[in-house]
Motif scaffolding. Structure first.
Motif, PDB file in Angstrom:
ATOM      1  N   ILE A 199       0.872  -1.178   0.000  1.00  0.00           N
ATOM      2  CA  ILE A 199       0.000   0.000   0.000  1.00  0.00           C
ATOM      3  C   ILE A 199       0.909   1.228   0.000  1.00  0.00           C
ATOM      4  O   ILE A 199       1.649   1.468   0.954  1.00  0.00           O
ATOM      5  CB  ILE A 199      -0.932   0.028   1.222  1.00  0.00           C
ATOM      6  CG1 ILE A 199      -1.694  -1.293   1.336  1.00  0.00           C
ATOM      7  CG2 ILE A 199      -1.902   1.200   1.135  1.00  0.00           C
ATOM      8  CD1 ILE A 199      -2.535  -1.403   2.592  1.00  0.00           C
ATOM      9  N   THR A 200       0.865   2.010  -1.060  1.00  0.00           N
ATOM     10  CA  THR A 200       1.793   3.130  -1.201  1.00  0.00           C
ATOM     11  C   THR A 200       1.406   4.343  -0.359  1.00  0.00           C
ATOM     12  O   THR A 200       2.281   5.045   0.157  1.00  0.00           O
ATOM     13  CB  THR A 200       1.900   3.547  -2.670  1.00  0.00           C
ATOM     14  OG1 THR A 200       0.590   3.817  -3.185  1.00  0.00           O
ATOM     15  CG2 THR A 200       2.533   2.432  -3.488  1.00  0.00           C
ATOM     16  N   ASN A 201       0.117   4.618  -0.223  1.00  0.00           N
ATOM     17  CA  ASN A 201      -0.332   5.778   0.565  1.00  0.00           C
ATOM     18  C   ASN A 201      -1.542   5.368   1.396  1.00  0.00           C
ATOM     19  O   ASN A 201      -2.685   5.616   1.025  1.00  0.00           O
ATOM     20  CB  ASN A 201      -0.674   6.956  -0.349  1.00  0.00           C
ATOM     21  CG  ASN A 201      -0.822   8.261   0.420  1.00  0.00           C
ATOM     22  OD1 ASN A 201      -0.617   8.326   1.629  1.00  0.00           O
ATOM     23  ND2 ASN A 201      -1.181   9.323  -0.288  1.00  0.00           N
ATOM     24  N   PRO A 202      -1.326   4.702   2.534  1.00  0.00           N
ATOM     25  CA  PRO A 202      -2.430   4.153   3.328  1.00  0.00           C
ATOM     26  C   PRO A 202      -3.313   5.236   3.942  1.00  0.00           C
ATOM     27  O   PRO A 202      -2.876   6.369   4.155  1.00  0.00           O
ATOM     28  CB  PRO A 202      -1.716   3.335   4.410  1.00  0.00           C
ATOM     29  CG  PRO A 202      -0.347   3.914   4.488  1.00  0.00           C
ATOM     30  CD  PRO A 202      -0.008   4.398   3.123  1.00  0.00           C
ATOM     31  N   SER A 203      -4.546   4.857   4.261  1.00  0.00           N
ATOM     32  CA  SER A 203      -5.517   5.793   4.842  1.00  0.00           C
ATOM     33  C   SER A 203      -5.191   6.043   6.309  1.00  0.00           C
ATOM     34  O   SER A 203      -4.270   5.467   6.886  1.00  0.00           O
ATOM     35  CB  SER A 203      -6.930   5.222   4.710  1.00  0.00           C
ATOM     36  OG  SER A 203      -7.115   4.139   5.614  1.00  0.00           O
ATOM     37  N   VAL A 204      -6.003   6.896   6.936  1.00  0.00           N
ATOM     38  CA  VAL A 204      -5.763   7.281   8.326  1.00  0.00           C
ATOM     39  C   VAL A 204      -6.050   6.133   9.287  1.00  0.00           C
ATOM     40  O   VAL A 204      -5.726   6.228  10.475  1.00  0.00           O
ATOM     41  CB  VAL A 204      -6.617   8.510   8.714  1.00  0.00           C
ATOM     42  CG1 VAL A 204      -6.235   9.717   7.890  1.00  0.00           C
ATOM     43  CG2 VAL A 204      -8.111   8.197   8.570  1.00  0.00           C
ATOM     44  N   ALA A 205      -6.649   5.052   8.799  1.00  0.00           N
ATOM     45  CA  ALA A 205      -6.873   3.891   9.659  1.00  0.00           C
ATOM     46  C   ALA A 205      -5.569   3.190  10.005  1.00  0.00           C
ATOM     47  O   ALA A 205      -5.517   2.404  10.954  1.00  0.00           O
ATOM     48  CB  ALA A 205      -7.836   2.913   8.991  1.00  0.00           C
ATOM     49  N   PHE A 206      -4.512   3.470   9.241  1.00  0.00           N
ATOM     50  CA  PHE A 206      -3.204   2.880   9.498  1.00  0.00           C
ATOM     51  C   PHE A 206      -2.325   3.871  10.253  1.00  0.00           C
ATOM     52  O   PHE A 206      -2.595   5.070  10.286  1.00  0.00           O
ATOM     53  CB  PHE A 206      -2.524   2.495   8.183  1.00  0.00           C
ATOM     54  CG  PHE A 206      -3.219   1.402   7.431  1.00  0.00           C
ATOM     55  CD1 PHE A 206      -2.891   0.077   7.649  1.00  0.00           C
ATOM     56  CD2 PHE A 206      -4.196   1.696   6.489  1.00  0.00           C
ATOM     57  CE1 PHE A 206      -3.519  -0.939   6.961  1.00  0.00           C
ATOM     58  CE2 PHE A 206      -4.837   0.688   5.793  1.00  0.00           C
ATOM     59  CZ  PHE A 206      -4.502  -0.633   6.035  1.00  0.00           C
ATOM     60  N   ASP A 207      -1.239   3.350  10.840  1.00  0.00           N
ATOM     61  CA  ASP A 207      -0.305   4.197  11.573  1.00  0.00           C
ATOM     62  C   ASP A 207       0.209   5.320  10.683  1.00  0.00           C
ATOM     63  O   ASP A 207       0.456   5.131   9.488  1.00  0.00           O
ATOM     64  CB  ASP A 207       0.888   3.383  12.081  1.00  0.00           C
ATOM     65  CG  ASP A 207       0.496   2.428  13.197  1.00  0.00           C
ATOM     66  OD1 ASP A 207      -0.627   2.569  13.719  1.00  0.00           O
ATOM     67  OD2 ASP A 207       1.305   1.546  13.541  1.00  0.00           O
ATOM     68  N   ALA A 208       0.410   6.495  11.293  1.00  0.00           N
ATOM     69  CA  ALA A 208       0.960   7.627  10.543  1.00  0.00           C
ATOM     70  C   ALA A 208       2.429   7.418  10.208  1.00  0.00           C
ATOM     71  O   ALA A 208       2.978   8.089   9.331  1.00  0.00           O
ATOM     72  CB  ALA A 208       0.788   8.922  11.344  1.00  0.00           C
ATOM     73  N   ASN A 209       3.062   6.475  10.895  1.00  0.00           N
ATOM     74  CA  ASN A 209       4.472   6.172  10.635  1.00  0.00           C
ATOM     75  C   ASN A 209       4.599   5.314   9.379  1.00  0.00           C
ATOM     76  O   ASN A 209       5.082   4.193   9.411  1.00  0.00           O
ATOM     77  CB  ASN A 209       5.084   5.447  11.839  1.00  0.00           C
ATOM     78  CG  ASN A 209       6.563   5.220  11.687  1.00  0.00           C
ATOM     79  OD1 ASN A 209       7.267   6.010  11.052  1.00  0.00           O
ATOM     80  ND2 ASN A 209       7.059   4.135  12.262  1.00  0.00           N
ATOM     81  N   SER A 210       4.114   5.848   8.268  1.00  0.00           N
ATOM     82  CA  SER A 210       4.081   5.085   7.023  1.00  0.00           C
ATOM     83  C   SER A 210       4.374   5.984   5.825  1.00  0.00           C
ATOM     84  O   SER A 210       3.709   5.898   4.799  1.00  0.00           O
ATOM     85  CB  SER A 210       2.722   4.389   6.852  1.00  0.00           C
ATOM     86  OG  SER A 210       1.660   5.316   6.969  1.00  0.00           O
ATOM     87  N   THR A 211       5.384   6.846   5.962  1.00  0.00           N
ATOM     88  CA  THR A 211       5.775   7.719   4.863  1.00  0.00           C
ATOM     89  C   THR A 211       6.143   6.909   3.634  1.00  0.00           C
ATOM     90  O   THR A 211       5.824   7.277   2.502  1.00  0.00           O
ATOM     91  CB  THR A 211       6.964   8.592   5.283  1.00  0.00           C
ATOM     92  OG1 THR A 211       6.599   9.359   6.440  1.00  0.00           O
ATOM     93  CG2 THR A 211       7.373   9.530   4.163  1.00  0.00           C
ATOM     94  N   GLY A 212       6.831   5.811   3.846  1.00  0.00           N
ATOM     95  CA  GLY A 212       7.237   4.952   2.738  1.00  0.00           C
ATOM     96  C   GLY A 212       6.191   3.933   2.365  1.00  0.00           C
ATOM     97  O   GLY A 212       6.485   3.001   1.603  1.00  0.00           O
ATOM     98  N   GLY A 213       4.956   4.059   2.873  1.00  0.00           N
ATOM     99  CA  GLY A 213       3.903   3.098   2.593  1.00  0.00           C
ATOM    100  C   GLY A 213       3.884   1.974   3.614  1.00  0.00           C
ATOM    101  O   GLY A 213       4.532   2.038   4.661  1.00  0.00           O
ATOM    102  N   ILE A 214       3.124   0.943   3.305  1.00  0.00           N
ATOM    103  CA  ILE A 214       2.973  -0.204   4.210  1.00  0.00           C
ATOM    104  C   ILE A 214       3.174  -1.487   3.418  1.00  0.00           C
ATOM    105  O   ILE A 214       2.646  -1.644   2.314  1.00  0.00           O
ATOM    106  CB  ILE A 214       1.596  -0.201   4.882  1.00  0.00           C
ATOM    107  CG1 ILE A 214       1.562   0.844   6.008  1.00  0.00           C
ATOM    108  CG2 ILE A 214       1.229  -1.574   5.444  1.00  0.00           C
ATOM    109  CD1 ILE A 214       0.235   0.950   6.713  1.00  0.00           C
TER     110      ILE A 214
END
Length: 819
Positions: A199-214
């Motif tokens: 996931i390249t740009n995850p939604s707010v349901a995921f951790d914000a610590n995901s600049t590089g995606g998930i």
């Protein structure tokens, strides 16, 4: 009977299975008004007689049918001898991947409807507009490997020298079954992984610590009644041995999985360093070094999980795993030092020995509750992760004059003794509630507490300082506390039949503190700190998408704000690599970086859905960018200190493309490439350096089923030089090849060659006023590996009760359904 050939039927069914969905409900006996056991639930494509799924109801009358196609209208038929069949039309969408059919009453009759069996070939990769799904089982080259081997084949991802994953120039957050884990990718056996979700740009349901995606690593788990498993053994060059076994069972309301794996190997690699020393633009000297390294690794561990389907709407899951990882290494480094006129000043030899042991433990308890209202559900889980690491390393340096005599300050013997313990406790709650047909609200809470206790003692012996003297400049003993509390709300609204909108924000309260014991030094930050830094705690996300009828075509535009916190190796002040001129160490004062991300994605199927093209334009702007940094060591300017710092900013923009083509059955092409421009700058206190330029990378995977029992696969990649704050990386390229043969339906052998031309290496160029240095190292050497896999199991309605004599071979992709 179905009006089409078996192969055409397989292709048609397989084409619809992107992604999979589920229906469930309860069948009531119209005479007794109790749950009806053993009723047959069959799902057809609405306009045809093609069966796409089915199951049999349990003792309470409850049933569920999984892995159903998304998009086309479906026809659900429920039948039992002596009762009238029940029929209902449904349609599953990406917004509605699960549907509760409620209580269904069967009235007495004598109609019988037999279920049919359909099997389909799964593709290596499935693409959606917001994510990509990589099916690991179909990748031949990963057989007998680890999670790192899996990642290097996923389009859009790259793996660096230390086994870290990068995507679009940033490091994604790694999840295991949707949750953080203490396990590294190298500790996860490839045969335990079912699929990888990117996931390249995850939604707010995921951790914000995901600049590089998930990157979500989904482990194998049985979802069908019965049992299946596999036993695998492998042998390869360079003392590579691998073995493992797993079994998955599901009986009634209970499901179990158990696995154990063992993996060992050896690598003999090389590396070089060439440096030009400078002073105000004038060359002052030269340094050259050749390295030969021998490393061995041993990994083993297992996992256990149990699912209890308390009812059709309540599921309780308990899972646990433990992994051990042992590394031993020996390095021989030979160096020469020249003056500005290239006269020999001295030669050097360094012998390094290292040993480390790492143990990880993970436990998770999860509960999911569905309600009679379709789409309304809530989930909660509690996770505990622990890792323990001990290390011991020796660095023995010998320096000789141009005449070959040992210098007065030689030898210098250094002994590093380190230990660390990491404990992480995480709790999460998620709730989803549809409001009418066009709206849906999601909200959730999360709390994560992480504590690290680590120390590193460095002892030095030399003619200048004496014997076993503690080096206070490199010795550290510290305690790290990292607490994150989060809450989010997300609103999804269907604007029309084709347009949908999603908006939300996430609030994350962060407290990070590093305390260096014995030195009275503390590094800490809080977001927010009272009313200060409030902007560093808010993370919005906006997504707009457009879909087309009767097609998987979709366009999405999205924007979000993220935070990237430094990882373990970036903050740990351990000497991770050292020679006579280079020291690599973490920075405990490293702060997070904040980024704004934007994407425009387009997913376009064509060639009658035999081909899919995914294209994406993306941009990212980062403040306080975390970047590598090299500078002369204060106590000895001839030694280069390599660490991580917070620079000023980084800006990047790029264009990514993935093309998947299946021109005929058994032949798949997956081509991907990214073109990216980067501008990175350091702050004024760091010299104000600024570097900008473009880079590109490409990957190709070709898989072909040559004969009925033979398949071949080629994996190739190329990465160009990439801009860094003080220079650039070196380009790298490689090619892997694999061939498999099915000896029987249950026994398969795979022969693979890793890095056929021995070109895979990582290096960089550092270009500053003080020096120009070019260096490279290898992670592993070329090897050949043969893996043998035996699959077993039966997928029936019950382990203990057989309703017919039909059996299905494991791994065929279909599901056995009785009358």
């Amino acid at each position: 009977m179905l009006g089409c050939t078996h192969n055409a039927r397989e292709a048609r069914v397989a084409a619809w299975r992107l992604p999979s969905a589920k229906i469930y409900g309860r069948v009531i006996d119209g005479e007794t008004h109790k749950g009806a056991e053993f009723t047959t639930v069959t799902v057809f494509l609405a306009m045809k007689d093609t069966v796409v799924g089915g199951s049999i109801s349990r003792g309470t009358g409850e049933f569920d049918v999984e892995k159903l196609p998304v998009g086309p209208p479906l026809r659900v038929v429920i039948s039992f001898i002596g009762f009238k069949p029940y029929e209902q039309r449904v349609q599953l969408t990406r917004e509605r991947l699960e549907m509760d059919l409620g209580n269904i009453t069967l009235e007495p009759d004598v109609t019988v409807l037999k279920a049919a069996e359909i099997t389909g070939e799964r593709s290596t990769m499935v693409m959606q507009v917001d994510r990509r799904v990589f099916n690991v089982e179909k990748d031949l080259s990963t057989q007998g490997g680890t999670g790192v081997d899996v990642m290097k084949n996923v389009p859009g991802l790259s793996v660096d020298l230390d086994g870290n994953v990068e995507m679009r120039g940033a490091r994604p957050q790694i999840l295991v079954d949707g949750r953080p884990s203490a396990m590294t990718l190298e500790q996860i056996p490839a045969e335990d992984i079912e699929r990888v979700e990117v996931i390249t740009n995850p939604s707010v349901a995921f951790d914000a610590n995901s600049t590089g995606g998930i990157i979500n690593v989904v482990l194998k788990k049985n979802t069908k009644p019965g049992y299946y498993g596999q036993v695998q053994a492998g042998i390869g060059t360079n003392r590579r041995y691998q073995g493992g076994a797993n079994i998955n069972m599901k009986e009634g309301r209970w499901g179990f999985n158990l696995s154990y794996n063992y993996n060992t190997g050896e690598n003999v690699t090389d590396g070089t360093t060439d440096r030009v020393d400078r002073s105000f633009g004038t060359t002052t000297g030269f340094f050259g070094q050749d390295t030969r390294s021998t490393s061995t690794r041993l990994m083993n561990g297992g996992r256990f999980g149990v699912d209890w389907q308390m009812s059709n709407r309540n599921l309780l899951t308990l899972s646990a795993s433990t992994r051990g990882h042992n590394n031993e290494g020996n390095d021989l480094l030979k160096s020469t030092t020249l003056d500005a006129e290239r006269n020999l000043l001295n030669t050097g030899e360094q012998r390094n020995t290292s040993m480390s042991d790492n143990m990880t433990y993970s436990v998770q308890l999860a509960f999911r509750r569905r309600t009679p209202k379709e789409g309304r559900e809530w989930t909660t889980d509690l996770s505990y992760n622990r890792s323990e690491r001990t290390s011991d390393a020796e660095f023995d340096q010998y320096t000789y004059s141009s005449d070959g005599d040992q210098l007065s300050y030689s030898p210098r013997l250094q002994d590093n003794i380190g230990e660390s313990q990491n404990d992480q406790l995480s709790w999460q709650l998620d709730y989803a509630d549809p409001i009418g047909e066009r709206n849906k609200i999601e909200w959730g809470l999360k709390s994560n507490v992480k504590r690290d206790n680590s120390f590193l003692d460095v002892y030095v012996t030399s003619p200048l300082v004496g014997t076993d003297v503690l080096d206070s400049s490199l010795t550290n003993n510290y305690h790290i506390t990292d607490i994150i509390n989060a809450a989010y709300v997300n609103w999804m609204h269907k604007l029309s039949d084709h347009w949908s909108f999603q908006a939300g924000f996430r609030f994350e309260q962060t407290w990070f503190e590093t305390e260096l014991l014995g030195k009275d030094i503390t590094f800490s930050y809080k977001y927010p700190d009272g009313t200060k830094n409030l902007a560093k705690a808010l993370f919005p996300g906006i997504y707009l998408s457009r879909k087309w009828d009767g097609s998987l075509r979709e366009v999405q535009v999205n924007f979000s704000r993220k935070i990237s916190r430094p990882n373990f190796w970036q903050i740990m002040p351990f000497v991770m690599f050292s020679d006579s001129r280079n020291v690599r160490i973490g920075n405990p004062a490293l702060a997070p970086e904040l980024s704004s991300l934007a994407e425009v994605n387009h997913l376009l199927p064509f060639m009658n859905s035999k081909a899919t093209w995914f294209t994406s334009l993306f941009g990212r702007y980062t403040q306080d960018v975390i970047t590598s940094f090299a500078s002369p060591l204060a106590s000895d300017t001839t030694v280069l200190l390599n660490t991580f710092i917070n620079g000023s900013y980084s800006a990047s923009a790029g264009w990514e493309n993935i093309l998947k083509i299946e021109p005929k059955q058994g032949l798949q092409f997956t081509l991907s490439g990214t073109l990216q421009w980067t501008d990175v700058a350091l702050s004024g206190t760091q010299g104000g350096l600024r570097n900008q330029g473009s880079n590109w990378n490409t990957k190709a995977m070709v898989s072909y089923k040559v004969l009925k029992d033979w398949s071949v696969q080629l994996n190739g990649e190329y990465e160009s030089a990439r801009i860094q704050a003080q220079g650039r990386s070196l380009p790298q390229y490689s090619l892997d090849a694999s061939i498999s043969h099915d000896f029987t339906k249950k026994l398969t052998g795979v022969l693979s060659v890793n890095d056929m031309f021995y070109t895979r290496r990582w290096g960089n160029i550092i270009d500053t006023e003080q020096l120009y240095q070019e260096s490279f190292r290898r992670r592993e050497m070329r090897f050949v590996r043969f893996t043998l896999t035996w699959k077993f199991g039966e997928q029936n309605t019950s382990l203990f009760r057989r309703r017919n004599n039909q059996r299905q071979e494991p791994g065929s992709g279909g599901e056995e359904m009785g009358p």
